[in-house]
Motif scaffolding. Structure first.
Motif, PDB file in Angstrom:
ATOM      1  N   VAL A  35     -54.110 -83.125 -10.286  1.00  0.00           N
ATOM      2  CA  VAL A  35     -54.942 -82.043  -9.736  1.00  0.00           C
ATOM      3  C   VAL A  35     -54.864 -80.820 -10.640  1.00  0.00           C
ATOM      4  N   ARG A  36     -53.675 -80.500 -11.115  1.00  0.00           N
ATOM      5  CA  ARG A  36     -53.526 -79.355 -12.017  1.00  0.00           C
ATOM      6  C   ARG A  36     -54.321 -79.569 -13.307  1.00  0.00           C
ATOM      7  N   SER A  37     -54.255 -80.778 -13.842  1.00  0.00           N
ATOM      8  CA  SER A  37     -54.988 -81.095 -15.066  1.00  0.00           C
ATOM      9  C   SER A  37     -56.494 -80.961 -14.860  1.00  0.00           C
ATOM     10  N   LEU A  38     -56.983 -81.463 -13.740  1.00  0.00           N
ATOM     11  CA  LEU A  38     -58.415 -81.345 -13.439  1.00  0.00           C
ATOM     12  C   LEU A  38     -58.823 -79.882 -13.280  1.00  0.00           C
ATOM     13  N   ARG A  39     -57.970 -79.107 -12.602  1.00  0.00           N
ATOM     14  CA  ARG A  39     -58.271 -77.681 -12.415  1.00  0.00           C
ATOM     15  C   ARG A  39     -58.347 -76.982 -13.771  1.00  0.00           C
ATOM     16  N   GLN A  40     -57.444 -77.318 -14.691  1.00  0.00           N
ATOM     17  CA  GLN A  40     -57.459 -76.732 -16.034  1.00  0.00           C
ATOM     18  C   GLN A  40     -58.716 -77.152 -16.800  1.00  0.00           C
ATOM     19  N   ASP A  41     -59.127 -78.408 -16.647  1.00  0.00           N
ATOM     20  CA  ASP A  41     -60.351 -78.878 -17.308  1.00  0.00           C
ATOM     21  C   ASP A  41     -61.571 -78.113 -16.820  1.00  0.00           C
ATOM     22  N   VAL A  42     -61.648 -77.902 -15.503  1.00  0.00           N
ATOM     23  CA  VAL A  42     -62.783 -77.166 -14.927  1.00  0.00           C
ATOM     24  C   VAL A  42     -62.779 -75.729 -15.431  1.00  0.00           C
ATOM     25  N   LEU A  43     -61.614 -75.095 -15.433  1.00  0.00           N
ATOM     26  CA  LEU A  43     -61.516 -73.719 -15.916  1.00  0.00           C
ATOM     27  C   LEU A  43     -61.906 -73.636 -17.386  1.00  0.00           C
ATOM     28  N   GLY A  44     -61.440 -74.591 -18.178  1.00  0.00           N
ATOM     29  CA  GLY A  44     -61.788 -74.613 -19.596  1.00  0.00           C
ATOM     30  C   GLY A  44     -63.277 -74.753 -19.807  1.00  0.00           C
ATOM     31  N   ALA A  45     -63.920 -75.614 -19.025  1.00  0.00           N
ATOM     32  CA  ALA A  45     -65.372 -75.790 -19.135  1.00  0.00           C
ATOM     33  C   ALA A  45     -66.097 -74.503 -18.758  1.00  0.00           C
ATOM     34  N   GLU A  46     -65.617 -73.828 -17.712  1.00  0.00           N
ATOM     35  CA  GLU A  46     -66.239 -72.571 -17.301  1.00  0.00           C
ATOM     36  C   GLU A  46     -66.079 -71.499 -18.376  1.00  0.00           C
ATOM     37  N   LEU A  47     -64.906 -71.442 -18.979  1.00  0.00           N
ATOM     38  CA  LEU A  47     -64.650 -70.421 -20.001  1.00  0.00           C
ATOM     39  C   LEU A  47     -65.414 -70.675 -21.297  1.00  0.00           C
ATOM     40  N   SER A  48     -65.809 -71.918 -21.529  1.00  0.00           N
ATOM     41  CA  SER A  48     -66.513 -72.232 -22.765  1.00  0.00           C
ATOM     42  C   SER A  48     -68.023 -71.979 -22.662  1.00  0.00           C
ATOM     43  N   GLN A  49     -68.500 -71.661 -21.466  1.00  0.00           N
ATOM     44  CA  GLN A  49     -69.924 -71.368 -21.299  1.00  0.00           C
ATOM     45  C   GLN A  49     -70.253 -70.006 -21.892  1.00  0.00           C
ATOM     46  N   ASP A  50     -71.502 -69.861 -22.318  1.00  0.00           N
ATOM     47  CA  ASP A  50     -71.946 -68.578 -22.846  1.00  0.00           C
ATOM     48  C   ASP A  50     -71.861 -67.509 -21.767  1.00  0.00           C
ATOM     49  N   LEU A  51     -71.591 -66.283 -22.198  1.00  0.00           N
ATOM     50  CA  LEU A  51     -71.546 -65.173 -21.262  1.00  0.00           C
ATOM     51  C   LEU A  51     -72.947 -64.867 -20.731  1.00  0.00           C
ATOM     52  N   ARG A  52     -72.991 -64.441 -19.473  1.00  0.00           N
ATOM     53  CA  ARG A  52     -74.261 -63.977 -18.889  1.00  0.00           C
ATOM     54  C   ARG A  52     -74.552 -62.589 -19.450  1.00  0.00           C
ATOM     55  N   ALA A  53     -75.790 -62.140 -19.299  1.00  0.00           N
ATOM     56  CA  ALA A  53     -76.199 -60.829 -19.816  1.00  0.00           C
ATOM     57  C   ALA A  53     -75.358 -59.708 -19.207  1.00  0.00           C
ATOM     58  N   ASP A  54     -75.083 -59.777 -17.907  1.00  0.00           N
ATOM     59  CA  ASP A  54     -74.294 -58.724 -17.264  1.00  0.00           C
ATOM     60  C   ASP A  54     -72.844 -58.725 -17.766  1.00  0.00           C
ATOM     61  N   GLU A  55     -72.320 -59.892 -18.087  1.00  0.00           N
ATOM     62  CA  GLU A  55     -70.970 -59.958 -18.631  1.00  0.00           C
ATOM     63  C   GLU A  55     -70.916 -59.376 -20.037  1.00  0.00           C
ATOM     64  N   ARG A  56     -71.943 -59.678 -20.848  1.00  0.00           N
ATOM     65  CA  ARG A  56     -72.000 -59.104 -22.189  1.00  0.00           C
ATOM     66  C   ARG A  56     -72.133 -57.591 -22.125  1.00  0.00           C
ATOM     67  N   ALA A  57     -72.955 -57.110 -21.203  1.00  0.00           N
ATOM     68  CA  ALA A  57     -73.150 -55.668 -21.061  1.00  0.00           C
ATOM     69  C   ALA A  57     -71.841 -54.991 -20.657  1.00  0.00           C
ATOM     70  N   TRP A  58     -71.097 -55.616 -19.759  1.00  0.00           N
ATOM     71  CA  TRP A  58     -69.823 -55.057 -19.313  1.00  0.00           C
ATOM     72  C   TRP A  58     -68.829 -54.997 -20.478  1.00  0.00           C
ATOM     73  N   LEU A  59     -68.794 -56.055 -21.269  1.00  0.00           N
ATOM     74  CA  LEU A  59     -67.870 -56.090 -22.405  1.00  0.00           C
ATOM     75  C   LEU A  59     -68.259 -55.082 -23.489  1.00  0.00           C
TER      76      LEU A  59
END
Length: 64
Positions: A35-59
């Protein structure tokens, strides 16, 4: 520790037992690790996605 039962098919249970043996741990701990490994895989996939416009603006926001 509180525990509960989860229904899985026999083949999956056999695979869990084999993995537990290889890892020198219990079937329950093997499920925890999986379960921990799967949770890490999901988090990694989410983090590898391109930033949304609002996230880029915030950064890119001016902090001064």
């Amino acid at each position: 520790m509180h525990s509960t039962s989860v229904r899985i098919d026999q083949q999956t249970h056999e695979e869990l037992k084999l993995l537990a043996e290889r890892l020198h741990t219990t079937v329950g701990n093997t499920v925890t690790l999986a379960v921990r490994s799967l949770r890490q895989d999901v988090l990694g996939a989410e983090l590898s996605q391109d930033l949304r416009a609002d996230e880029r603006a915030w950064l890119d926001a001016d902090l001064g």
